[in-house]
Every structure is written in structure tokens, then in C-alpha cells.
Write an enzyme that holds these catalytic residues in place. Structure first.
Site, short mmCIF file in Angstrom:
data_model
loop_
_atom_site.label_atom_id
_atom_site.label_comp_id
_atom_site.label_asym_id
_atom_site.label_seq_id
_atom_site.Cartn_x
_atom_site.Cartn_y
_atom_site.Cartn_z
N HIS A 1 -13.71 7.82 -10.80
CA HIS A 1 -12.70 8.69 -11.39
C HIS A 1 -12.52 8.57 -12.91
CE1 HIS A 1 -11.19 8.28 -7.06
NE2 HIS A 1 -11.69 9.50 -7.17
N GLY B 1 2.31 0.25 5.13
CA GLY B 1 2.91 1.23 6.04
C GLY B 1 2.44 2.65 5.76
N ALA C 1 10.32 -0.22 0.55
CA ALA C 1 11.51 0.60 0.85
C ALA C 1 12.01 0.30 2.27
CB ALA C 1 11.19 2.07 0.65
N ASP C 2 12.32 1.36 3.04
CA ASP C 2 12.87 1.14 4.38
C ASP C 2 11.82 1.41 5.45
OD1 ASP C 2 12.56 3.82 4.01
OD2 ASP C 2 14.55 4.40 4.74
N ARG D 1 -3.37 7.60 -9.52
CA ARG D 1 -4.16 6.38 -9.26
C ARG D 1 -5.58 6.44 -9.80
NH1 ARG D 1 -7.34 7.38 -4.72
NH2 ARG D 1 -6.54 9.02 -3.37
N ASN E 1 -1.06 5.55 5.35
CA ASN E 1 -2.05 6.21 6.21
C ASN E 1 -2.97 5.19 6.89
OD1 ASN E 1 -1.26 8.84 5.09
ND2 ASN E 1 -2.37 8.21 3.25
N GLY E 2 -3.64 4.39 6.05
CA GLY E 2 -4.62 3.45 6.57
C GLY E 2 -3.96 2.37 7.42
#
Ligand code: NAI
Length: 406
Positions: free
Chosen positions: A213, A10, A36-37, A326, A12-13
Site C-alpha cells: 500500500h 473481536g 470497548a464493550d 491503515r 472479522n478474523g
């Protein structure tokens, strides 16, 4: 009938994919989001659909009005009858979706990691069990778009499309699909980016962008004196020679691993594995102004303008590095550790990877590597092949899956 496409996630992508897919009249686009919701919030707004705001290269803006047919947190409602499942969440959330879809997935389903990140297939096969043999896994090397939510469930922005994007296939030997997978995936995504079929899933794993990274974090912070900084340092534009050398060294080890695999596994083509410097020149050729070496190419890549190190503000105007971001929390266990695992199976020594992983695991309070071997007690928290019982190089290329399907 219609092609049924399920987006898991749910963020951006996930909004972009679910939205782009449902624009096609012959696609039924569903969303499964269990975090979550999110499902309740998105579903509450679904009647009015949502907007994808596309920023074109020429500066113009296009609004696409779109409306998935279903948004739910219930896999029982979302999964049955689905042809393609796109998992569009950060790698730490993949396992949760594999477990959720496993009981309901039909034979001959295509499961797409968008992006997959290192170890996607190992984890999928592990959690889907026998059903995986009747499915095909597709791994994308990155997300097709630079994108961000403007308002959850209402508006997502596409800031840019990649021109091309690599994807690999790992096909269950009992999976019978008539429609060509790369072409169908292209149809779901739309015109851009152009999907490029990468030779095999190990090649795409060794090319995962999680390589970038951790070496930079290590190079930047391993000799830090612990004093807070007054501003957030630039991540790419601030790259120094040591950080570039570490990244280049890690990349050399991935290329050496690919070459060793090619020698040991007859008929396997690993030529998609190239040095990260060459990758930058291929992918960002228009955006880079100084192509003289890796350090300068990264420092002068417009796509990286202004991006800073992940920092926590401990008091107003005082920043310390955030090792839980991340760049470390995901890109080590679901990035360079699986790469190290493949190198180990290929018998390639990896002093750069070992040095970077050793420092990172300390910051993450984990033990993956002991000396130069992946025998640490926290290997279970990674997606290294060793975790799943692959102990010989051949294990990666034999068994119930076609490694180079056409
Ligand atoms: P995102 O940051 O929007 O993902 C957040 C979503 O993940 C949440 O909305 C939720 O659905 C799920 N999630 C978050 N925490 C969770 C938890 N604890 N348990 C279960 N689900 C949880 O991710 P985004 O931006 O869509 O990116 C997806 C992947 O693509 C990431 O790996 C990212 O690094 C990569 N990527 C993103 C780009 C972008 O422009 N957004 C560009 C290139 C790569």
C-alpha cells in the site's frame, strides 16, 4: 485433556478463528476482547452461539453453527491454562494484548500473529520479557480468509479461503513442546488454507503484505493538486507505471536485503523472500488475466475488483485521500519501516524505501527516517528492530531463540 485455544480480538478474523476452533470437539475455544464493550456484547449472545456463513468457490453456501466456551475482557479468566494464543487484530492493537497476557501466560505457550505483520516478534519479546524464552512465536503472512462480520457476535461471513498461507516459527530455547506446531496450527484452522512453513521470521517479515500500500499511496498522491475528486479512484485497477515501479523497487530492496543476509549469516536460508510480482503469480495465478508485468497483473487481478483508494467525503460527492487509513497508519510503522530497519542492519541501501517512507512520514506527521537513516524521534512508534536495541545484524539471529526450528 483438550487443547485450549485463545483468540484475542473481536473483529472479522477473530470471529472466524474462535468459531472454527470451537467446532473441533477436542478444542476448548476462548475469546479475550478488550476493546470497548465488545466482550459484554458478544458474551450476552453466547448461549445461542453464532453462525459462520462460508461461501464456497463453486457458489454454494454452508452454515456452520459454533459456540466458543468463554468470551471475556478479563485476561485473568482467559489466559491461564491456554496452549495456543492467536492475536487476530490490526497491528496497532498487538501491544495491548501482549501486555494483557504477559502476567498470566504459562510456559510452553504458542503465540500466533494472525497475521503477524512486520516486527511482531520484536514487540512480543520486548513485552513478554523472560517469559518469551519459554514460548514460541508464530507469524502468519496474512489472514487465512477474506471475511466480514454480518452481525457482531451472531454471524460472520467467509467470502473466500486462501489456498496456502506462509507461517514462520521463532522458538524460545527454553520452550519444550512435544506436539508439532505447524501441524497443530493447521488442525486449529481446519483444512484450508494449507499452512506452509516459511524458513524464518526475518524472511516472513520481508514478505509482509504491508509492502503493497505505501508505494501506491505515494505514487498516486505525492503530486496531487489538493483539489477534491468527484469519485473514489480505483486502488489496484487504477495502478499506473510509476506506482508499479515504486512497488517493484521496494520489493527489489527486500529481495536484496534477503540476499545480503544470506551472505552474512552462515547457514540461513532466505529463499522464501521473492519479488512481489512472483508472489502475485504464485498466489493469484487463477485470478490474474494479464501476467505480462507487475502493473498488468495487479490491474487484472479479480481478487481486487472494484477496490478503491481510502477517501474521506468532505462534502456530498467530493472526496479527498485519507492518509490516516491503515494503508499508511499501520503499513508504514508496522510494515515498511521495520523492513527498512532490517535492510539497514544488513548494510543494504534502499533508495525506493527511503523515498516512500520520507513522503509517508510527512503525511503521518512523524519522523522515522532522517536522510536515509532510521534515527528519527518517532522511531519509538514503530516496530523497527533498532527501537528494541538490535544494532547489529547478528542480534537478529542470536540470543535466546531458535530461528529455524523444525
Ligand atoms: P477488524 O477490522 O475486524 O478488527 C477490528 C477489531 O480490532 C475490533 O473488533 C477490535 O476487537 C479490535 N480493535 C479495533 N480498534 C481497537 C483499538 N483501538 N484498541 C484495541 N482493539 C481494537 O480486523 P480483521 O478484518 O479481523 O483483520 C485483522 C487483520 O487481518 C488486519 O491487520 C487486516 O488488515 C488483516 N486482513 C484482513 C482481511 C479480511 O478479510 N478481513 C484480509 C486480509 C488481511
Amino acid at each position: 485433556g483438550k487443547l485450549v485455544v485463545l483468540t484475542c480480538g473481536g473483529g472479522n478474523g477473530a470471529h472466524c478463528l474462535a468459531g472454527l476452533a470451537s467446532v473441533r470437539p477436542d478444542i476448548e475455544s476462548r475469546v479475550l476482547t478488550m476493546y470497548a464493550d465488545e466482550a459484554e456484547r458478544w458474551a450476552a449472545n453466547l448461549d445461542s452461539g453464532f453462525i459462520i456463513t462460508v461461501h464456497n468457490d463453486d457458489g454454494s453456501i454452508k452454515s456452520i453453527k459454533t459456540k466458543p466456551s468463554l468470551v471475556t475482557k478479563d485476561p485473568k479468566k482467559a489466559v491461564p491454562g491456554v496452549d495456543y494464543i492467536f492475536i487476530v487484530v490490526p497491528a496497532f492493537a498487538h501491544a495491548m494484548y501482549f501486555e494483557a497476557i504477559a502476567p498470566y501466560i504459562d510456559d510452553n505457550t504458542v503465540i500466533v500473529g494472525l497475521p503477524g505483520q512486520a516486527g511482531f516478534e520484536f514487540e512480543c519479546v520486548n513485552l513478554l520479557g523472560d517469559k518469551a524464552k519459554r514460548c514460541t512465536m508464530v507469524t502468519f503472512e496474512s489472514l487465512p480468509w477474506a471475511c466480514r462480520l454480518v452481525e457482531f457476535g451472531k454471524n460472520v461471513e467467509i467470502l473466500g479461503f486462501k489456498d496456502t498461507l506462509g507461517a514462520s516459527l521463532l522458538k524460545g530455547k527454553e520452550c519444550n513442546l512435544t506436539k508439532p506446531i505447524i501441524e497443530t496450527t493447521q488442525y486449529i484452522l481446519g483444512e484450508k488454507p494449507k499452512v506452509r512453513h516459511v524458513q524464518n521470521y526475518i524472511a516472513i517479515t520481508l514478505m509482509a503484505k504491508s509492502i503493497v500500500h505505501p508505494p501506491i499511496m505515494y505514487g498516486k498522491w505525492s503530486q496531487w493538486d489538493g483539489k477534491p475528486l468527484s469519485e473514489k479512484p480505483l486502488f489496484y485497477q487504477g495502478l499506473d507505471e510509476r506506482q508499479a515501479e515504486l512497488l517493484s523497487g521496494v520489493s527489489d530492496e527486500c529481495v536484496a536485503t534477503a540476499k545480503a543476509i544470506e551472505k552474512k549469516v552462515p547457514g540461513l536460508d532466505m529463499s522464501d523472500v521473492i519479488h512481489v510480482f512472483d508472489w502475485y503469480l504464485n498466489y493469484y495465478s487463477d485470478q490474474i488475466t494479464d501476467k505480462s508485468n507487475l502493473m498488468m497483473a495487479m490491474r487484472t487481478n479479480k481478487a481486487y475488483d472494484g477496490l478503491v483508494h481510502p477517501m474521506k467525503e468532505i462534502e456530498p460527492g467530493k472526496y479527498v485521500p485519507d492518509f490516516t487509513y491503515r494503508y499508511m497508519a499501520e503499513d508504514v510503522p508496522e510494515g515498511i519501516v521495520p523492513m527498512k530497519g532490517i535492510a539497514e542492519l544488513a548494510g543494504v541501501s534502499t533508495p525506493y524505501l527511503d523515498e516512500v517512507i520520507t513522503w509517508c512520514q510527512g503525511k503521518l506527521n512523524k519522523e522515522f527516517l532522517v536522510g536515509n537513516k532510521l534515527t528519527g524521534k518517532d522511531l519509538k512508534d514503530t516496530r523497527a528492530p533498532q527501537k528494541y536495541g538490535y544494532n547489529k545484524l547478528e542480534d537478529l539471529f542470536t540470543g535466546s531463540f531458535e530461528v529455524t526450528p523444525r
